[in-house]
Design a protein around this motif. Structure first.
Motif: not given
Length: 282
Positions: A44-59
C-alpha cells in the motif's frame, strides 16, 4: 516398544494436523498473518508513493502552462481596461465639446438666464458654490453587525458594517430635502434621472461602480444644509448606523465646492410645452 514407536511417528497432535490442513484448503496457508499484514502495508505504501510521484510529475509538467495562461489572461484584462479608459476619456472630451457648442448656440440664438438655470438644475452644466462635504465609509472591521436595534429595513443583504445602496439613497434624499441645489457622489453628478443601486457589495451610481469612502458634495447654504440634514430623519438614520454598526461619517461646511456636469442627460419621453399647445388647451 509400540508406545515409543507411536510417539515417534505422531509427534504432533492430530488436531494440529487437521487445523493446518483446513487453513491450507481455505487459502490461508503459507505465510503467517503478521507477515502478510506487513507485506500488505508495504504494498500500500509503495502504491501511494507511486501515485504521489506521478501526480507531482504531472503537476510539474502542467504548472508552466497554467501560469502562462493566467498571465495571458491578466495581460488581456489590462489591455482591455486601458482601451476602455481611453474610450471613456475620449467620450468625456467629446461630451464637453458638445456642451460648449450647445451653450454657444443658446447664446447666439438669444438664450436667457432661465436657460442657464435649467442647465444648472438639470445637471447638464458644472457648478460651484458654498455647501457641505459628507464622507461616508465602511466600518473599520466590516462584517459584523452591532448589538443595537437594526435601523435598516429588511432586505437580502446581511446587516454588516458595509455601507449599502439604500444607505446612500437616504443620505442623498436627506440632502435634497435639506436644501441642496446640486449633489455629486465620488465625482458622479446626480440628476433627476440618476439611480443608486447595488451589484453585489458594490454601489452603482448611474451604472458606474464606486468604492468607499463615499464623498458626497452638495451645493447650498453650508450651515443651514449641514444643520438641516443632521436633524432630519435621514441624518438621524446615518447617526444610528454609526452607533450600531460602526459606519464612519463626517460632515463639514465648505466655502466652495465644485461639481462636474453629468455625463449625459438624455430625455426620451418628456417634451417642452410649446406656445401652440398652450393656446390649444386654453
Amino acid at each position: 516398544m509400540s508406545l515409543i514407536t507411536n510417539v515417534m511417528d505422531h509427534s504432533l497432535d492430530d488436531g494440529y494436523a487437521e487445523a493446518a490442513a483446513r487453513r491450507k484448503s481455505e487459502g490461508e496457508g503459507g505465510l503467517p498473518k503478521t507477515l502478510r499484514a506487513k507485506l500488505g502495508l508495504a504494498a500500500g505504501l509503495v502504491l501511494t508513493a507511486l501515485v504521489v510521484t506521478v501526480g507531482a510529475a504531472q503537476a510539474r509538467v502542467t504548472a508552466p502552462v497554467v501560469a502562462k495562461e493566467r498571465q495571458e489572461l491578466i495581460d488581456r484584462i489590462d489591455s482591455e481596461t486601458a482601451d476602455a479608459d481611453k474610450l471613456e476619456s475620449t467620450v468625456d472630451t467629446l461630451r464637453d465639446d458638445v456642451s460648449a457648442r450647445q451653450r454657444a448656440a443658446l447664446k447666439s440664438s438669444g438664450g436667457s438666464a432661465e436657460a442657464d438655470l435649467v442647465g444648472l438644475l438639470s445637471g447638464a452644466t458644472a457648478v460651484h458654490g458654498p455647501g457641505v462635504k459628507l464622507v461616508v465609509n465602511d466600518a473599520k472591521e466590516a462584517g459584523g453587525g452591532g448589538d443595537g436595534s437594526n435601523p435598516r429595513e429588511t432586505s437580502d443583504f446581511s446587516d454588516t458594517g458595509r455601507v449599502r445602496d439604500r444607505d446612500m439613497q437616504r443620505v442623498v434624499n436627506g440632502l435634497w430635502a435639506s436644501g441642496a441645489e446640486a449633489i455629486s457622489v465620488n465625482g458622479q453628478r446626480l440628476t433627476a434621472l440618476s439611480a443608486i443601486r447595488a451589484a453585489g457589495d458594490a454601489i452603482l451610481v448611474d451604472n458606474r461602480p464606486l468604492v468607499p469612502p463615499y464623498t458626497v458634495l452638495a451645493v447650498g447654504n453650508g450651515e443651514r444644509l449641514s444643520t438641516g440634514f443632521q436633524n432630519s430623519a435621514d441624518g438621524l438614520y446615518l447617526h444610528a448606523l454609526e452607533e450600531s454598526y460602526g459606519i464612519r461619517a463626517t460632515i463639514s461646511t465648505e466655502g466652495d465646492v465644485r461639481l462636474p456636469a453629468a455625463p449625459s442627460v438624455t430625455v426620451r419621453t418628456a417634451q417642452p410645452k410649446s406656445e401652440k399647445t398652450e393656446k390649444g388647451t386654453s
